[in-house]
Design a protein around this motif. Structure first.
Motif, short mmCIF file in Angstrom:
data_model
loop_
_atom_site.label_atom_id
_atom_site.label_comp_id
_atom_site.label_asym_id
_atom_site.label_seq_id
_atom_site.Cartn_x
_atom_site.Cartn_y
_atom_site.Cartn_z
N SER A 127 0.76 -1.20 0.06
CA SER A 127 0.22 0.00 -0.04
C SER A 127 0.90 1.29 -0.15
N VAL A 128 0.41 2.45 -0.71
CA VAL A 128 1.20 3.51 -0.74
C VAL A 128 1.08 4.29 0.40
N SER A 129 2.29 4.31 1.07
CA SER A 129 2.37 5.13 2.53
C SER A 129 3.53 5.55 2.90
N GLU A 191 21.06 0.46 -21.10
CA GLU A 191 21.38 -0.23 -19.49
C GLU A 191 20.05 0.01 -19.11
N LYS A 192 19.51 -1.21 -18.38
CA LYS A 192 18.56 -0.79 -17.32
C LYS A 192 18.82 -0.45 -15.84
N VAL A 193 18.32 0.57 -15.49
CA VAL A 193 18.68 1.09 -14.18
C VAL A 193 17.76 0.71 -13.32
N ILE A 194 16.43 0.73 -13.50
CA ILE A 194 15.58 0.25 -12.29
C ILE A 194 14.60 -0.94 -13.14
N ASN A 195 14.10 -1.94 -12.49
CA ASN A 195 13.32 -3.12 -12.68
C ASN A 195 11.93 -2.70 -11.91
N GLU A 196 10.96 -3.00 -12.77
CA GLU A 196 9.74 -2.69 -12.37
C GLU A 196 9.39 -3.72 -11.21
N GLU A 235 11.81 8.45 -7.56
CA GLU A 235 11.47 9.01 -6.25
C GLU A 235 10.28 8.62 -5.53
N LEU A 236 9.35 8.01 -6.37
CA LEU A 236 8.19 7.64 -5.74
C LEU A 236 8.30 6.34 -4.84
N ALA A 237 9.24 5.41 -5.20
CA ALA A 237 9.52 4.31 -4.37
C ALA A 237 9.90 4.94 -2.96
N LEU A 238 10.68 5.93 -2.85
CA LEU A 238 11.27 6.61 -1.85
C LEU A 238 10.33 7.43 -1.15
N LEU A 239 9.45 8.10 -1.83
CA LEU A 239 8.31 9.12 -1.21
C LEU A 239 7.00 8.25 -0.28
N TYR A 240 6.93 7.17 -1.19
CA TYR A 240 5.57 6.44 -0.71
C TYR A 240 6.01 4.97 -0.25
N ASN A 241 7.22 4.71 0.02
CA ASN A 241 7.60 3.44 0.58
C ASN A 241 7.11 2.41 -0.30
N CYS A 242 7.13 2.02 -1.57
CA CYS A 242 6.47 1.24 -2.30
C CYS A 242 7.50 0.68 -3.42
N PRO A 243 7.05 -0.50 -3.98
CA PRO A 243 8.07 -1.07 -5.23
C PRO A 243 7.97 -0.09 -6.25
#
Length: 406
Positions: A127-129, A191-196, A235-243
């Motif tokens: 969950s996005v939080s 080069e792939k920097v981030i994997n979904e 930044e979204l993964a850091l802001l909202y603590n999500c994958p």
């Protein structure tokens, strides 16, 4: 015993649930459980469109705003039906004797295939939080890393960060901490920097080059966004603590600056979250933008730059080239237009009003001057590039606006 027996519905509604609603919901829930999508709402919306055979409604000839309205209407209808059914079911359950409840509990153990595997649980988007802190999870004293950099590198990085909403509002002391904590990364084309789906431990700021953000759709990687110099990604993964919500692949050779999660949380996050929430709430009051989804509003909020003005300041001048779009946040302003030797006041602006869009849409000089009337005023500006990217779907609405000074 029927599934609607005992529910506080009129008979025609019970018949509707049995004959019409229940078969659709049962089929949809079955498909949802079979696929176990990370974002169930998106899956259900797509499922309903396919089920209803409404593919034609999403042809290239239909505007984005029309698509959004269709999706919103269908989602509201689905949510209302589910809520009504769940409320009624809960009410009926309260009337069941204790003995029957105990018998039901013994029979309610779900089948084994309902449970996700450990691998699925790790990949499922949480969950996005934001991260919460309390007595059980307290913030600790933190000293950010300090990677050696030349003055030339620091200056380059600072100029890049100044283009990003997330860093441009930082105080100087915090900016210096961020500069020290960032690590230079050189990325090769392809080069792939981030994997979904991966956990996110870093965000990146682009100094040079461009990267594609892609999502897996029916087994294929679809480009959903391209990020360029000055943009921030991850930044979204850091802001909202999500994958990670998407994969990111370099289009060409890039130079990026990497900031770790802990440094981000302690230096940048609180200020960025407060700013985004503030502007998101404000944008809801802007008529033009009130119908946008939360994600779209947040993207616009990220692109806005606050400018403070005082009484008598001219924000835009008639006949000058137009390179910014403005929204009034605080104060009052007015528009002046020259008609030969005569200058007339042709428009007044208050918080929530916007101006400057005509010069950008029609690529023409400013049609009037805009002057600050109140003692102080604050406007939120958006560059031409951001305006074209963020407000493209609203171009028709903006073009149809009738301005008294045109």
């Amino acid at each position: 015993m029927s599934v609607v027996d005992g529910l506080p519905f009129a008979e025609e509604k019970k018949e509707y649930v049995l004959q019409i609603l229940d078969p659709i919901l049962e089929e949809m829930v079955s498909d949802v459980l079979a696929e176990m999508p990370t974002i169930p709402m998106d899956f259900m919306i797509q499922w309903l469109n396919k089920r209803a055979g409404k593919a034609a409604a999403f042809s290239e000839h239909v505007s984005v705003s029309q698509r959004n309205r269709i999706l919103k209407q269908e989602l509201r209808s689905l949510q209302g039906s589910l809520h009504e059914a769940s409320t009624a079911a809960a009410s009926a359950q309260d009337d069941v004797p204790d003995e029957e409840e105990e018998e039901d509990e013994e029979d309610d153990e779900p089948p084994a295939d309902w449970f996700k595997s450990e691998d699925q649980m790790q990949k499922t988007r949480t969950s996005v939080s934001a991260e919460a802190y309390g007595q059980w999870n307290q913030k600790k004293a933190f000293t950010p890393p300090d990677y050696p950099k030349t003055e030339e590198q620091k200056q380059r990085l600072k100029q890049t960060l100044s283009k990003s909403f997330m860093f441009s509002a930082l105080e100087e002391k915090d900016m210096q901490l961020v500069l020290g904590a960032m690590k230079e990364c050189k990325i090769e084309a392809g080069e792939k920097v981030i994997n979904e789906g991966d956990n996110g431990d870093f965000l990146f700021v682009i100094e040079k080059g461009a990267l594609n953000c892609t999502k897996a759709v029916d087994g294929d990687e679809k480009v959903v966004k391209t990020v360029n110099e000055g943009d921030v990604f991850g930044e979204l993964a850091l802001l909202y603590n999500c994958p990670r919500a998407a994969s990111v692949v370099a289009k060409d050779a890039c130079i990026c600056w990497q900031l770790d999660r802990e440094s981000f949380n302690h230096i940048v996050k609180d200020a960025a979250v407060a700013r985004r929430n503030k502007y998101d709430e404000f944008l809801k009051s802007v008529n033009l933008l009130s119908s946008l989804e939360a994600y779209e509003r947040s993207q616009i909020a990220d692109a806005l730059v606050a400018e403070t003005c005082k009484k008598g300041d001219t924000i835009v001048k008639q006949d000058d080239p137009g390179d910014k779009f403005y929204i009034v946040e605080e104060g009052t302003l007015y528009a002046l237009k020259n008609f030969g030797s005569e200058e007339k006041r042709v428009m007044d602006y208050k918080p929530g009003d916007y101006f400057g869009e005509l010069a950008l849409l029609k690529n023409q000089p400013r049609a009037a001057s805009v002057v600050v009337e109140s003692e102080t005023a604050k406007v939120l500006s958006m560059s031409r590039q951001s305006f074209n990217k963020m407000l493209g779907p609203l171009a028709d609405l903006l073009s149809s606006k009738v301005s008294s000074y045109t």
